[in-house]
Design an enzyme around this catalytic site. Structure first.
Site, PDB file in Angstrom:
ATOM      1  N   CYS A 101     -10.860 -10.475  -9.430  1.00 46.26           N
ATOM      2  CA  CYS A 101     -11.394 -11.738  -8.806  1.00 46.26           C
ATOM      3  C   CYS A 101     -10.477 -12.089  -7.837  1.00 46.26           C
ATOM      4  O   CYS A 101      -9.596 -12.545  -8.078  1.00 46.26           O
ATOM      5  CB  CYS A 101     -11.870 -12.588  -9.950  1.00 46.26           C
ATOM      6  SG  CYS A 101     -12.621 -14.319  -9.391  1.00 46.26           S
ATOM      7  N   CYS A 252     -16.759 -17.178  -4.636  1.00 44.01           N
ATOM      8  CA  CYS A 252     -16.498 -15.971  -4.746  1.00 44.01           C
ATOM      9  C   CYS A 252     -15.547 -15.284  -3.914  1.00 44.01           C
ATOM     10  O   CYS A 252     -16.016 -14.954  -2.744  1.00 44.01           O
ATOM     11  CB  CYS A 252     -17.697 -14.859  -5.239  1.00 44.01           C
ATOM     12  SG  CYS A 252     -17.215 -13.229  -5.609  1.00 44.01           S
TER      13      CYS A 252
END
Length: 313
Positions: A101, A252
């Site tokens: 991530c 994100c």
């Protein structure tokens, strides 16, 4: 801060008595655990209970900091990257294992520094292991910059021919929209919309339907390019995202990279190498450069914040 999670969580988890921190990168939030001896076992139930926003602590995902030498994926990376002492074991909020991530890796390094597990001066860089490979993170005055590695088309034969490789349906959009699937070590499908009003009207409470969906599922980004696209040499886009295994999130990192990759590709040869991606949680920077392997890499920059620490009851 000491936090007492729901009694059902405490009764059913091996996390009891363990200390944690909570942090975020532009609103993409995570629970973080230090596991220097590799003794913490994480299952789907434990992760989902901890990340539950009503009965747990609430987070988009959970990150375990474990020495690379103590996990199989980390040991494989150490063979060519012995400096990557720490491994980022990342789980989505639904308990599923994820490659990595982009926002989370910045918060991960900030957590290591806060816990005294890593020393990193401003301007210096450190390598960490992830399931998406080695990531090199540089500390800057306003956060961290991460070499996310090379990007790739998931379906290169389709992308090269038509600049799209999928059709995407989402609640609030009247007709399916073309998308372009990009790998940043994890899968993304990027859809361009015409205006902010259309972006605002798109509902991401349910997962968008992607056809064909990449083999391991996909995160879906809806982007609106600014008009004009480039301001002072920097490309500008606004994005919302539905993350695989999580739902809509405020940001994100890998998705912002994928959004910049797709928009730059659509814009053509004169598109800039520097991009600013606005997300509901703030703004991140994306920059393209040639990596040591001769391939085009993507750098992601942005803040990392720790907001709380405590102990599982």
């Amino acid at each position: 801060m000491s936090t007492q999670p729901d009694a059902a969580l405490a009764a059913s988890t091996p996390l009891s008595g363990l200390s944690f921190s909570k942090g975020h990168g532009t609103g993409n939030d995570f629970l973080l655990l230090a596991d220097p001896d590799g003794s913490i076992e994480l299952g789907v139930e434990e992760v989902t209970a901890a990340c539950d926003r009503h009965r747990g602590l609430g987070a988009d995902g959970l990150i375990r900091a474990v020495p690379s030498s103590l996990v199989p994926e980390g040991r494989a990376l150490l063979q060519n990257n012995p400096e990557a002492e720490w491994f980022m074991d990342y789980r989505n909020g639904d308990g599923s294992v994820s490659e990595m991530c982009g926002n989370g890796v910045r918060v991960f390094v900030h957590f290591l520094i806060d816990r005294g597990l890593l020393s990193l001066d401003e301007g210096a860089a450190a390598a960490v292991g992830t399931r998406g490979g080695i990531k090199v993170i540089e500390r800057s005055p306003d956060g961290y910059s991460v070499d996310m590695g090379p990007w790739e088309f998931i379906h290169p034969e389709k992308a090269a021919a038509r600049a799209m490789d999928a059709l995407v349906e989402a609640d609030g959009l009247e007709v399916p929209r073309p998308g372009l699937s990009i790998s940043m070590g994890n899968p993304h499908t990027v859809v361009a919309l015409a205006e902010i009003a259309e972006l605002d009207a798109t509902s991401l409470s349910a997962a968008p339907r992607v056809d064909p969906v990449p083999p391991n599922g996909t995160n879906v980004e809806f982007v609106v390019p600014d008009d004009p696209l480039v301001h002072d040499g920097i490309g500008q886009v606004t994005m919302r995202v539905h993350e695989r295994g999580v739902g809509e999130t405020l940001s994100c990192g890998t998705g912002a990279c994928a959004a910049a990759v797709a928009t730059r590709y659509w814009a053509g040869a004169d598109a800039p190498d520097h991009w600013a991606v606005s997300v509901p949680g703030g703004q991140v920077g994306v920059q393209f450069h040639v990596g040591p392997d001769g391939r085009e890499h993507v750098h992601l920059s942005g803040p990392a914040v720790l907001i709380a620490s405590g102990t599982f009851a």
